[in-house]
Scaffold this motif. Structure first.
Motif, short mmCIF file in Angstrom:
data_model
loop_
_atom_site.label_atom_id
_atom_site.label_comp_id
_atom_site.label_asym_id
_atom_site.label_seq_id
_atom_site.Cartn_x
_atom_site.Cartn_y
_atom_site.Cartn_z
N LEU A 38 -24.42 110.93 26.12
CA LEU A 38 -24.66 111.32 24.74
C LEU A 38 -23.41 111.12 23.88
CD1 LEU A 38 -26.79 114.52 25.39
CD2 LEU A 38 -27.57 112.47 24.17
N ALA A 39 -22.24 111.38 24.45
CA ALA A 39 -21.00 111.14 23.70
C ALA A 39 -20.84 109.66 23.39
CB ALA A 39 -19.81 111.65 24.51
N ASP A 40 -21.12 108.82 24.37
CA ASP A 40 -21.02 107.37 24.15
C ASP A 40 -22.06 106.90 23.14
OD1 ASP A 40 -18.97 107.31 26.00
OD2 ASP A 40 -20.21 106.57 27.65
N LEU A 41 -23.27 107.41 23.25
CA LEU A 41 -24.34 107.00 22.32
C LEU A 41 -24.00 107.39 20.89
CD1 LEU A 41 -27.19 106.07 21.53
CD2 LEU A 41 -28.02 108.35 22.23
N THR A 42 -23.57 108.62 20.68
CA THR A 42 -23.28 109.05 19.31
C THR A 42 -22.06 108.32 18.75
OG1 THR A 42 -22.15 111.01 20.23
CG2 THR A 42 -24.42 111.30 19.46
N ALA A 43 -21.11 107.95 19.60
CA ALA A 43 -19.98 107.15 19.13
C ALA A 43 -20.48 105.78 18.64
CB ALA A 43 -18.96 106.98 20.25
N GLN A 80 -36.00 109.12 27.90
CA GLN A 80 -34.68 108.52 28.07
C GLN A 80 -34.57 107.17 27.36
OE1 GLN A 80 -31.86 109.33 30.79
NE2 GLN A 80 -32.43 111.26 29.85
N ARG A 81 -35.62 106.38 27.43
CA ARG A 81 -35.58 105.06 26.75
C ARG A 81 -35.56 105.21 25.24
NH1 ARG A 81 -39.53 103.39 31.20
NH2 ARG A 81 -38.18 102.39 32.72
N LEU A 82 -36.26 106.20 24.71
CA LEU A 82 -36.24 106.45 23.28
C LEU A 82 -34.84 106.88 22.85
CD1 LEU A 82 -37.54 106.82 20.50
CD2 LEU A 82 -38.28 109.12 21.23
N ILE A 83 -34.20 107.73 23.63
CA ILE A 83 -32.89 108.26 23.27
C ILE A 83 -31.79 107.23 23.50
CG2 ILE A 83 -31.14 109.99 23.89
CD1 ILE A 83 -33.57 111.83 24.61
N PHE A 84 -31.76 106.65 24.67
CA PHE A 84 -30.62 105.80 25.06
C PHE A 84 -30.90 104.31 24.91
CE2 PHE A 84 -29.94 109.76 27.48
CZ PHE A 84 -28.69 110.09 27.00
N GLY A 85 -32.14 103.93 24.58
CA GLY A 85 -32.46 102.53 24.40
C GLY A 85 -33.28 101.98 25.55
N GLN A 96 -25.16 101.00 17.13
CA GLN A 96 -26.57 101.32 17.33
C GLN A 96 -27.08 102.01 16.07
OE1 GLN A 96 -28.43 102.64 20.90
NE2 GLN A 96 -26.56 102.43 22.13
N SER A 97 -28.40 102.05 15.93
CA SER A 97 -29.01 102.76 14.81
C SER A 97 -30.13 103.64 15.34
CB SER A 97 -29.58 101.77 13.79
OG SER A 97 -30.57 100.95 14.38
N ALA A 98 -30.56 104.58 14.52
CA ALA A 98 -31.61 105.50 14.94
C ALA A 98 -32.58 105.72 13.79
CB ALA A 98 -31.01 106.83 15.39
N ARG A 156 -36.21 108.44 16.70
CA ARG A 156 -35.13 108.41 17.70
C ARG A 156 -34.10 109.48 17.39
NH1 ARG A 156 -30.56 103.80 19.21
NH2 ARG A 156 -30.21 104.57 21.34
N ALA A 157 -33.75 109.64 16.12
CA ALA A 157 -32.77 110.66 15.74
C ALA A 157 -33.25 112.04 16.16
CB ALA A 157 -32.51 110.61 14.24
N ARG A 158 -34.52 112.34 15.91
CA ARG A 158 -35.07 113.63 16.30
C ARG A 158 -35.03 113.81 17.82
NH1 ARG A 158 -35.46 118.44 14.52
NH2 ARG A 158 -36.06 117.59 12.47
N ALA A 159 -35.37 112.76 18.57
CA ALA A 159 -35.34 112.85 20.04
C ALA A 159 -33.91 113.08 20.54
CB ALA A 159 -35.92 111.58 20.65
N ILE A 160 -32.94 112.42 19.93
CA ILE A 160 -31.54 112.60 20.33
C ILE A 160 -31.11 114.04 20.09
CG2 ILE A 160 -29.15 112.00 19.74
CD1 ILE A 160 -30.24 109.14 19.12
N VAL A 161 -31.42 114.56 18.91
CA VAL A 161 -31.02 115.92 18.57
C VAL A 161 -31.70 116.95 19.47
CG1 VAL A 161 -31.23 117.68 16.77
CG2 VAL A 161 -30.36 115.40 16.20
N GLU A 162 -32.97 116.75 19.76
CA GLU A 162 -33.68 117.68 20.65
C GLU A 162 -33.09 117.64 22.06
OE1 GLU A 162 -37.76 116.55 20.32
OE2 GLU A 162 -38.06 117.63 18.43
N TYR A 163 -32.69 116.46 22.50
CA TYR A 163 -32.12 116.35 23.85
C TYR A 163 -30.73 116.99 23.89
CZ TYR A 163 -31.37 114.38 28.48
OH TYR A 163 -31.15 114.22 29.83
#
Length: 214
Positions: free
Chosen positions: A23-28, A204-209, A35-37, A41-48
């Protein structure tokens, strides 16, 4: 004499470290435009991220309130838990900051603050967990009874989100470790892995690609 099986805690530690680092690498990457969201995808990232913060907080609360007293009662002067407890006290405010950073990311699509905080969390978890396992696992195996250890694990499981956390066990356990877990838990574990695997992989695919390693 039978000794506690610490495999479940080891995999939980590995999962927390691995997912927070991802998650640290993804948000960086989101912060610097690699990357874009979209909103989904943004909602899925935040929920995770929120789910990970809850997992980490519950794990440390279980250690503070249940495991530490068991170790102190069992091992006495053999162990000093003050540094590890201090780590927990530092982690909790950081988890709160990450939650507020997640809300900011949803509002503004700016992941900079979130990336910095998650990277700090990942670094702190790496150092804390390595020290905890080095110091405490030998003491747990030597001094803690199987019955007391079972009580610790029961409390840890009771506050967990099975839908999120159980598939991560399958994700992070090695084949030999999975075989041990299946032997200990029985066929119900295999059934639960099968039921939850598809949803976990989609999330996981939605969040991390699409190339997420799950």
């Amino acid at each position: 004499m039978a000794t506690p099986e610490t495999l479940g805690f080891q995999i939980a530690h590995r999962s927390m470290r691995g997912e927070v680092r991802r998650l640290a690498d993804l948000t960086a990457q989101l912060a610097d435009g690699r990357q874009s969201a979209d909103p989904a995808r943004a909602r899925a990232i935040v929920e995770y991220i929120a789910a990970m913060c809850t997992t980490i907080h519950h794990h440390h609360k279980t250690e503070d309130e249940v495991l530490w007293p068991v170790i102190e009662r069992s091992a006495g002067a053999e162990v000093d838990l003050r540094d590890l407890s201090d780590d927990h006290a530092e982690l909790d405010p950081l988890l709160d900051t990450i939650r507020s950073g997640s809300e900011e990311f949803l509002r503004t699509s700016d992941a900079r603050r979130l990336a910095v905080c998650l990277t700090r969390l990942a670094d702190m978890l790496d150092e804390h967990i390595e020290e905890e396992e080095r110091l405490l696992f030998p003491i747990i195996r030597k001094y803690v009874s199987v019955a007391d250890w079972k009580r610790v694990e029961d409390v840890a499981r009771k506050g967990s989100n099975v839908m999120v956390e159980l598939p991560r066990i399958e994700q992070y356990a090695r084949p030999d470790e999975l075989a041990t877990l299946r032997r200990l838990a029985g066929p119900v574990l295999t059934v639960m892995f099968t039921v939850l695997r598809g949803g976990h992989r989609r999330r996981q695919r939605l969040i991390f690609g699409p190339l997420a390693d799950v």
